[in-house]
Design a protein around this motif. Structure first.
Motif, short mmCIF file in Angstrom:
data_model
loop_
_atom_site.label_atom_id
_atom_site.label_comp_id
_atom_site.label_asym_id
_atom_site.label_seq_id
_atom_site.Cartn_x
_atom_site.Cartn_y
_atom_site.Cartn_z
N ALA A 1 -5.89 2.53 -5.98
CA ALA A 1 -6.71 3.58 -6.10
C ALA A 1 -5.71 4.99 -5.78
O ALA A 1 -5.98 6.14 -6.30
CB ALA A 1 -7.80 3.72 -5.41
N SER A 2 -5.24 4.97 -4.72
CA SER A 2 -4.39 6.07 -4.10
C SER A 2 -3.37 6.46 -5.00
O SER A 2 -2.90 7.63 -4.95
CB SER A 2 -3.93 5.47 -2.72
OG SER A 2 -2.60 4.55 -3.22
N PHE A 3 -2.95 5.69 -5.98
CA PHE A 3 -1.76 6.06 -6.82
C PHE A 3 -2.46 7.01 -8.07
O PHE A 3 -1.86 7.57 -8.85
CB PHE A 3 -1.01 5.05 -7.71
CG PHE A 3 -0.27 4.56 -6.52
CD1 PHE A 3 0.89 5.30 -6.35
CD2 PHE A 3 -0.50 3.25 -5.85
CE1 PHE A 3 2.01 4.51 -5.19
CE2 PHE A 3 0.39 2.86 -4.95
CZ PHE A 3 1.73 3.60 -4.59
N MET A 4 -3.91 6.90 -8.02
CA MET A 4 -4.50 7.60 -9.24
C MET A 4 -5.31 8.73 -8.59
O MET A 4 -6.58 9.09 -9.11
CB MET A 4 -5.28 6.83 -9.96
CG MET A 4 -4.21 5.64 -10.68
SD MET A 4 -5.42 4.48 -11.66
CE MET A 4 -6.26 3.56 -10.64
N VAL A 5 -5.03 9.34 -7.50
CA VAL A 5 -5.70 10.53 -6.92
C VAL A 5 -5.98 11.58 -7.87
O VAL A 5 -4.82 11.85 -8.71
CB VAL A 5 -4.80 10.97 -5.74
CG1 VAL A 5 -5.76 12.17 -5.12
CG2 VAL A 5 -4.49 10.00 -4.65
N GLU B 1 0.76 -1.36 0.03
CA GLU B 1 0.12 -0.07 0.18
C GLU B 1 0.88 1.21 0.04
O GLU B 1 0.40 2.40 -0.30
CB GLU B 1 -0.87 0.07 1.15
CG GLU B 1 -2.03 -1.01 1.15
CD GLU B 1 -3.00 -0.88 2.21
OE1 GLU B 1 -2.97 -0.17 3.08
OE2 GLU B 1 -4.11 -1.40 1.97
N ALA B 2 2.19 0.88 0.37
CA ALA B 2 3.19 2.04 0.13
C ALA B 2 2.57 3.21 0.67
O ALA B 2 2.37 3.66 1.78
CB ALA B 2 3.61 2.17 -1.06
N LEU B 3 2.45 4.36 -0.18
CA LEU B 3 2.11 5.52 -0.03
C LEU B 3 0.52 5.70 0.06
O LEU B 3 0.05 6.83 -0.39
CB LEU B 3 2.69 6.49 -1.14
CG LEU B 3 4.29 6.29 -0.96
CD1 LEU B 3 4.87 7.25 -2.12
CD2 LEU B 3 4.95 6.77 0.26
N THR B 4 -0.23 5.09 0.73
CA THR B 4 -1.62 5.22 0.95
C THR B 4 -1.83 6.30 2.04
O THR B 4 -1.49 5.93 3.02
CB THR B 4 -2.27 3.89 1.28
OG1 THR B 4 -2.10 3.14 0.03
CG2 THR B 4 -3.82 3.93 0.88
N VAL B 5 -2.26 7.44 1.69
CA VAL B 5 -2.53 8.32 2.87
C VAL B 5 -4.04 8.67 2.79
O VAL B 5 -4.79 8.48 1.86
CB VAL B 5 -1.83 9.70 2.98
CG1 VAL B 5 -0.20 9.00 2.88
CG2 VAL B 5 -2.02 10.53 1.61
N LEU C 1 4.09 12.22 4.88
CA LEU C 1 2.76 11.81 5.80
C LEU C 1 2.62 10.59 6.33
O LEU C 1 1.83 10.18 7.26
CB LEU C 1 1.57 12.01 5.08
CG LEU C 1 1.04 13.62 4.77
CD1 LEU C 1 0.00 13.82 3.86
CD2 LEU C 1 0.76 14.36 6.14
N VAL C 2 3.66 9.52 5.60
CA VAL C 2 3.69 8.12 6.19
C VAL C 2 4.99 8.16 6.99
O VAL C 2 6.10 8.15 6.43
CB VAL C 2 3.71 7.05 4.86
CG1 VAL C 2 3.85 5.68 5.29
CG2 VAL C 2 2.21 7.50 4.22
#
Ligand SMILES: *[C@@H]1O[C@H](CO)[C@@H](O)[C@H](O)[C@H]1NC(C)=O
Ligand SMILES: *[C@@H]1O[C@H](CO)[C@@H](O)[C@H](O)[C@H]1NC(C)=O
Ligand SMILES: *[C@@H]1O[C@H](CO)[C@@H](O)[C@H](O)[C@H]1NC(C)=O
Length: 377
Positions: free
Chosen positions: A94-98, A63-67, A288-289
């Motif tokens: 999905a988080s990579f396609m914000v 999930e790496a950079l899911t914030v 943020l992570v």
């Protein structure tokens, strides 16, 4: 008869002995099995615990950079109506396609921004003085990172509207709790993005640095072109980046053996859709992570400067600066020229002090690029 009864007695005795043996062995067998079972339970539990921990680890890396998108909304890096706005921990991809909203941009002069850490008022005062005297046309923003009441009052006096200086109280409560650890420098990408979102362009300068030149025209021209200008040091990014941070960006240390790192203490940024998507979004997410900006075991002290070869990890991690350089490598395809500035615009209070004492800058001080020319290939 006596013989018989003697035999009988023997038989009885034997019987009791066999019985006792049976009882003893049953009991000891029972004790043994129950111990074994409980041991087994412990082992199984530990094992599943390890398994759970390792699968947690995997999830973190995947999930790496899911914030939480709420943070990104407030920073202008995610649409309010983006599909995963509520989910938070939805599908990892999905988080990579914000969806990035249209960015605030400017063609005009950037604002100059800095952050005042507790007990660093003197350093910020020197910077403000240099802006006031050399760059009077510029707006200045000073983030208050938790100054004492006395320093706040002093800052308010120096930084006033007569020369377009504005104090902004940094809202730590708006962000994850690790942001308040100032040595992790998570606040830096966040302040820079807040400023970009509000003004469209920023010259970020850390406390401890000050301007020595009134002429920013060259660096501004270049920043408008590529989005960002930084000042490179001689050391490669691989030397100052914890191996775990690379994983978050799906890359590896090897790729960064020969990339000169730029410092994040002074940067010029002009916002654009590309800068927001390719640089500020991943940089802010990493800030943020906590696992990304400061992986377990990462520290910024006790560096091994005598390592060979030069590109080996020194054991010192540079937090936001490490992340920034990983991102720059990908964004510019390891071509440093578009974002590496040669302009000598800054002085360093630390270097001045050491020069006055006839000392050279120790190796473990990191502000090496300031006032020093780096030969480009
Ligand atoms: C505003 O700031 C300038 C520069 O620091 C200072 O000289 C001046 O006295 C300040 N004005 C007020 C009203 O405090
Ligand atoms: C600023 O520097 C550039 C070169 O870096 C030069 O061409 C320009 O004339 C300078 N501007 C001023 C106002 O000195
Ligand atoms: C530093 O060196 C210069 C000459 O090289 C000398 O004049 C000065 O007194 C020295 N300063 C200190 C603090 O030793």
């Amino acid at each position: 008869m006596t013989g018989r009864s003697a035999v009988d007695r023997m038989k009885t005795k034997n019987f009791y002995m066999v019985l006792a043996l049976a009882v003893v062995s049953t009991v000891s067998l029972w004790i043994l099995t129950s111990t074994f079972t409980s041991l087994q339970t412990i082992v199984t539990k530990t094992h599943s615990g390890i398994k759970r921990a390792s699968s947690n680890m995997q999830i973190t890396v995947e999930e790496a950079l899911t914030v939480d998108p709420t943070y990104l909304h407030s920073l202008g890096l995610a649409s309010r109506d983006s599909p995963d706005s509520k989910a938070g921990k939805g599908s990892g991809s999905a988080s990579f396609m914000v969806e990035i909203p249209t960015q605030r941009t400017t063609n005009g002069t950037p604002v100059i921004a800095t952050a005042a850490a507790p007990d660093k008022f003197g350093e910020v005062a020197s910077l403000m003085k240099s802006v006031h005297s050399l760059l009077p046309g510029y707006t200045m923003v000073v983030y208050d990172l938790g100054l004492s009441t006395a320093d706040q009052a002093l800052l308010g006096k120096h930084c006033n509207s007569s020369w377009n200086c504005e104090v902004v109280l940094f809202s730590f409560e708006k962000y994850p709790s690790h942001v308040k650890y100032l040595n992790l420098r998570s606040y830096r990408p966040l302040c820079i993005q807040e400023t970009l979102n509000k003004f469209g362009a920023v010259v970020w300068v850390d406390d401890g640095l000050y301007f020595t030149s009134p002429n920013l025209s060259q660096v501004i021209l270049r920043a408008k072109d590529s989005g960002i200008q930084g000042w490179p040091i001689k050391d490669p990014t691989s030397a100052f980046t914890h191996p775990k941070t690379f994983e978050f960006f799906h890359t590896d240390q090897k790729s960064y053996y020969f990339q000169h790192a730029v410092e994040s203490s002074h940067l010029v940024l002009y916002n654009s859709q590309r800068l927001a998507t390719e640089l500020m979004l991943p940089w802010v997410k990493c800030a943020l992570v906590e696992m990304c900006i400061s992986p377990p075991g990462a520290q910024d002290k006790g560096c091994n400067y005598f390592r060979k070869p030069l590109f080996r990890y020194t054991g010192c991690h540079r937090y936001d600066m490490s992340a920034l350089n990983i991102i720059l490598g990908g964004m510019f395809d390891f071509e440093e020229r578009p974002y590496a500035s040669q302009d000598q615009l800054f002085g360093s209070l630390l270097q001045d002090r050491l020069r006055a004492e006839n000392k050279t800058l120790p190796q473990n001080q990191f502000r090496m690029s300031v006032g020093r020319q780096l030969k480009m290939r």
